[in-house]
Design a protein around this motif. Sequence first.
Motif, mmCIF file in Angstrom:
data_model
loop_
_atom_site.group_PDB
_atom_site.id
_atom_site.type_symbol
_atom_site.label_atom_id
_atom_site.label_comp_id
_atom_site.label_asym_id
_atom_site.label_seq_id
_atom_site.Cartn_x
_atom_site.Cartn_y
_atom_site.Cartn_z
ATOM 1 N N SER A 103 5.649 -40.572 -2.628
ATOM 2 C CA SER A 103 4.964 -39.657 -0.765
ATOM 3 C C SER A 103 4.349 -38.648 -2.506
ATOM 4 O O SER A 103 2.815 -38.718 -1.437
ATOM 5 C CB SER A 103 6.507 -38.838 -0.830
ATOM 6 O OG SER A 103 7.599 -38.868 -1.989
ATOM 7 N N ARG A 104 4.709 -39.172 -3.379
ATOM 8 C CA ARG A 104 3.981 -38.358 -4.854
ATOM 9 C C ARG A 104 2.443 -38.764 -4.095
ATOM 10 O O ARG A 104 1.682 -38.120 -5.034
ATOM 11 C CB ARG A 104 4.677 -38.325 -6.041
ATOM 12 C CG ARG A 104 5.772 -37.786 -5.712
ATOM 13 C CD ARG A 104 6.449 -37.328 -7.544
ATOM 14 N NE ARG A 104 6.064 -36.425 -8.346
ATOM 15 C CZ ARG A 104 6.019 -36.127 -9.552
ATOM 16 N NH1 ARG A 104 7.094 -36.595 -10.276
ATOM 17 N NH2 ARG A 104 5.377 -35.501 -9.460
ATOM 18 N N ALA A 105 2.162 -40.118 -4.703
ATOM 19 C CA ALA A 105 0.935 -40.599 -4.536
ATOM 20 C C ALA A 105 0.044 -39.872 -3.399
ATOM 21 O O ALA A 105 -1.039 -40.145 -3.021
ATOM 22 C CB ALA A 105 1.698 -41.796 -4.453
ATOM 23 N N VAL A 194 -1.461 -44.577 -7.831
ATOM 24 C CA VAL A 194 0.494 -44.350 -8.194
ATOM 25 C C VAL A 194 0.273 -45.123 -9.802
ATOM 26 O O VAL A 194 1.649 -44.339 -9.585
ATOM 27 C CB VAL A 194 0.457 -46.099 -6.843
ATOM 28 C CG1 VAL A 194 2.262 -46.337 -7.141
ATOM 29 C CG2 VAL A 194 -0.143 -46.108 -5.155
ATOM 30 N N ALA A 195 -0.259 -45.712 -10.011
ATOM 31 C CA ALA A 195 0.292 -45.760 -11.805
ATOM 32 C C ALA A 195 0.207 -44.220 -11.959
ATOM 33 O O ALA A 195 1.560 -44.684 -13.245
ATOM 34 C CB ALA A 195 -0.934 -47.226 -12.291
ATOM 35 N N ASP A 200 3.097 -39.890 -14.924
ATOM 36 C CA ASP A 200 3.587 -38.563 -14.772
ATOM 37 C C ASP A 200 4.569 -38.478 -14.264
ATOM 38 O O ASP A 200 5.447 -36.907 -14.633
ATOM 39 C CB ASP A 200 2.732 -37.985 -13.969
ATOM 40 C CG ASP A 200 1.262 -37.841 -14.202
ATOM 41 O OD1 ASP A 200 0.694 -38.545 -15.521
ATOM 42 O OD2 ASP A 200 0.223 -37.733 -13.240
ATOM 43 N N ASN A 201 5.761 -39.367 -13.041
ATOM 44 C CA ASN A 201 6.941 -39.276 -13.393
ATOM 45 C C ASN A 201 7.463 -38.907 -14.589
ATOM 46 O O ASN A 201 8.731 -38.057 -15.328
ATOM 47 C CB ASN A 201 7.301 -39.728 -12.450
ATOM 48 C CG ASN A 201 8.496 -39.877 -11.883
ATOM 49 O OD1 ASN A 201 9.086 -38.746 -10.861
ATOM 50 N ND2 ASN A 201 9.610 -40.299 -12.165
ATOM 51 N N ARG A 202 7.282 -39.754 -15.115
ATOM 52 C CA ARG A 202 8.083 -40.408 -16.523
ATOM 53 C C ARG A 202 7.309 -39.132 -17.880
ATOM 54 O O ARG A 202 8.990 -38.843 -18.269
ATOM 55 C CB ARG A 202 7.758 -42.323 -16.995
ATOM 56 C CG ARG A 202 8.000 -42.958 -15.995
ATOM 57 C CD ARG A 202 9.504 -43.008 -15.713
ATOM 58 N NE ARG A 202 10.933 -43.522 -17.090
ATOM 59 C CZ ARG A 202 11.186 -43.123 -16.736
ATOM 60 N NH1 ARG A 202 11.906 -43.016 -15.871
ATOM 61 N NH2 ARG A 202 12.638 -43.217 -17.795
ATOM 62 N N LEU A 203 6.525 -38.834 -17.926
ATOM 63 C CA LEU A 203 6.397 -37.505 -18.761
ATOM 64 C C LEU A 203 6.903 -36.778 -18.299
ATOM 65 O O LEU A 203 7.789 -35.524 -18.978
ATOM 66 C CB LEU A 203 5.018 -37.467 -18.657
ATOM 67 C CG LEU A 203 4.928 -36.293 -20.007
ATOM 68 C CD1 LEU A 203 5.265 -36.800 -21.079
ATOM 69 C CD2 LEU A 203 3.336 -36.353 -20.179
#
Length: 768
Positions: A103-105, A194-195, A200-203
Motif C-alpha cells: 500500500s505504501r508503494a 517496491v524495493a 525506506d521502511n527499514r530506515l
Amino acid sequence: MIGGEDGRDAGRPSSAPLFDFRSVRRLLRRHRLFIAIVCAICIAATVVLDRLTPTVYSASTRILLDEQAINPFGRDEIFSDLSLSNPAVESQMQVMRSPYLLSRAVDRLELGENEEFMAPATTEIGESIRRLRDRVFPMFAEEPPETTPAERFQMAVEKLGDNLRVTRNAQTLVIRLQYTASSPELAAEIVNAVAQTYIDNRLGVRQETAQRAAEWFDARMAELNVRALEVEQRMERMSGGGGDALDASETAASLQRARQELQNALAERARAQTDALRLRALVESGRGLRGVPSTLESDALQTLTEEANEVRAELALALQASPTDSAEVASLTDRIESLESAGAAVLNGLLQDAEARATETETNVQTAQALFDEARDSSGGSVTNAIDVELRSLEGEARIYRELNERYLQSYLEVVQQQSFPSTEATIIETALPPEYPDGASLRELGILAFLIGLSLGAGGAFLRETMDGSIRTTSQLSKSARAPVLGLLPPATSRVDEEKEKGEQRRLPAISVPKRRVNYTHEVIALPENRVSLTKTAPQIYATISAPLSAYSESIRRVNVEADNMRSLVAGDRALYPKCIGFISDRPSQGRSVAAANYAEMLAVGGGRTLLIDMDWTGLYLTECISPAAHFGLAELTAATSSIESNEAFWYDERTSLYFMPNRSMDKEATIDPGVFDQARLKSLLHALTAKFDNVVLDISPMAHSSDAAGFSDVVLGYVAVADWGNTRSDSLAKELRRAAIFPPKLLGTLLNGVSQRELDEYETAV
C-alpha cells in the motif's frame, strides 16, 4: 507365390532385429500427411494463442540483507541489528509481500490513478473478439463498475501483490523482487519503488526508534536536573538550619556563604554544559529543524520548526496535485531551504551562547572552590561534625546525579548521531532497468516448439492408428493371418494403368477360340439352357481375365488355377477327369470375392472345361444381380423339397465363354425362400450331382461370419481360396473365421489380396 514361405527358408535361423528402423520409417512416411496436418494444427494453435496472449515485461531488482554492523562512531549502537537466520530472511520476504508495504508503494507511485496500471491485460485480437461478442450478444456485454478511490486503491494493492514475485537465491541473503507489467518502463518503475519502499521502511523504523530514544533521554536528563536542584536546595536549607550554631562565629558564617556559592556555581556549570552538548549534537546531526526536540526552550526554533513542517506539507500536496508544476515545487523548496538556513543560524547562535555560558560557569566554579577552601582553612573546624556529615552526604548525592546526567547525555549524543546516520541491514545491489524483450519465447521459438510437439504427436498418432487399424494392408499380414501363401493381388477395376490406357483408343475384346469339346464323356452331359447372358455387357470387372489376359489380375487368377491343379493331381491320382470344385470364401461381405470367382470360372470355361459358376452367397447376391437380374429360378428353387422345375431352367449360359451360371434364387420381389434349402444334405447332394456333370464347379460362398456353408462343404470342395479386401478385411477377423470353419492348408489353397495393385502395395510398404 507372393508372401509365401519357401521350404528352403525353413532351416535358416531367423535373426530379427530388436528394433526395425526401416519399418518405422515406412510407417512414418505412410502417415506423413497425417503428421503434416497435426504439425500444421499445432503451429496454427500456437500462433493463435500467441496473438491472444498479452505481451508482458518483467523487471527485477535484488536486495542484500547484510547483517554486518556498520558503526562509524566507534561505539555500540543503541538498538541491536537483526540476526539474519533463515526464519528471519523468510520473515523479511513476507514483509515485502505484506499489504502494508504494498500500500505504501501504491501510494508512493499513485498507482490507483494510473490507467495503464489498472487497465486489464489484453491484445488487439482479444479486444476485437470482445467487441464482436458484445455486438452479437449484447446481453453478455459487461460495463466496468464504478469504484470509489478507496476501492481503486485496494484493487491496485491486490494487483500489485498478484504480479509481484519475491524469491530467494538459494540459501543466500539476496532477495529477488520481480514485477510483471504491460510495459517495460512501468515494470521497472514499480519494482524499484517496491524495493525503495522496503529500504525506506527499514530506515524509518530505525530513525523512529532513535527519535523515541532521544526523547526519552532528553526527558530523563530534565528529571535529573530537577533532582540536582532539589539536592542543592536541601543543602542550602541545611546550611541555613545550622545557622544557630554558627551565629556566634563570623568565620562560620563566611564558610557557609562560600559553600553556598560553590554549590550554585556547580549547578550552573552542569546546566550550561548540558545545554552546550545538546545543541552541539543537534548541529552535528545535520537534520536541521527536523531534529529539534520539543523540549528545547527556544521560541525562535519552535516557530521555525512549525513553519517548516507546514511548508513541507504544502510541498507534499503540490507534488500529488500537480507534480509537473515545477515553479510551485521550486518555490516551496526554496522556502524550506531558507527556513533550514535560518534554523541553522539560530542553532549556531544558541550553541555559541551555551558554550560561552559553560566557559563562564567553569570559571565561576573555580573561583567559588578557591573561596570555599580559603574559608574552610580559616574556620579551623569550628563547624559541627553533624552538619559536615550531612553536607558531605548531600554533596555525594549531587555528584551521583551529575554522573547520571553525564551518562544520559552521552547516550543521548549517541542516539542523535545514529539517528542522523541512515544505515540499515538491507541494501539494493541491483536496480531494475526496463527490459528490452517481453517475457516468454518469441513466435519463432514457439513455432519451432509447436512443430516439434506436432511432430511428436503426429508420430504417436501414426503409431496409434497403425496399431488400432488391424486391417490387412500387406501380403505378410495376410499370409500371417490365414497361415497360407498369398497367390496374388487383385487390382481394382480402374487402376492407374487402366486409366492411362483408357485415354487411348477404345479397347477391343480379344477373339476367343473355344476348343472343340470331346463327345466321349463318361458321364451325362446336360443340354444347353434356354437362358442366355452376355458377360461382356453386364459388369466389365467380371470379364477382366478375358479382356486383359496379360494383366496382373489375370496372372493372380492363373496362380489360383495352378494351385487347384496341383491339389487335384494329388487327390485324383490316375483319374485325369476327377472333378474340380473350388470355393471362394471371405470373412465379411466382399464383392472382390464374387468377382474373383467369376473371373476364375470364365478362365476355366475359356480353357475348354465344362465350367459351372454357382452363386451361393445368400446375403450378397452380387453375381445374381450382375449376371441374371431377371432370374426366376435358382439354387434355392432347385434345392427346395417341393421343387418341380427342370434343371435347365435354373442355368444361364454365356455363349462367348461357354460358361454356365446358376443364380442364387429368384429375383422376383414376391419370391420367398423355403427354409429347407439350407439343408446341408440336400446342398451336398446337389453339388455331387453337379460335379458329375461338369468338369469344374466354382462356388461363390457366403461370408464365413454370416454362414456355415464353407465349413459344411469342406468334404465336397477340393479347395478354398480366401479373398481379403485391402484396408477393409481385419486380420484378426479373418484368422478367427478360418479357425472356426477349420479351414487350413492344404484345404486352403491360398489367399488373394483384393483392391490393390502391386505398384500401390509397393508404395505403401516402402512409403515412397
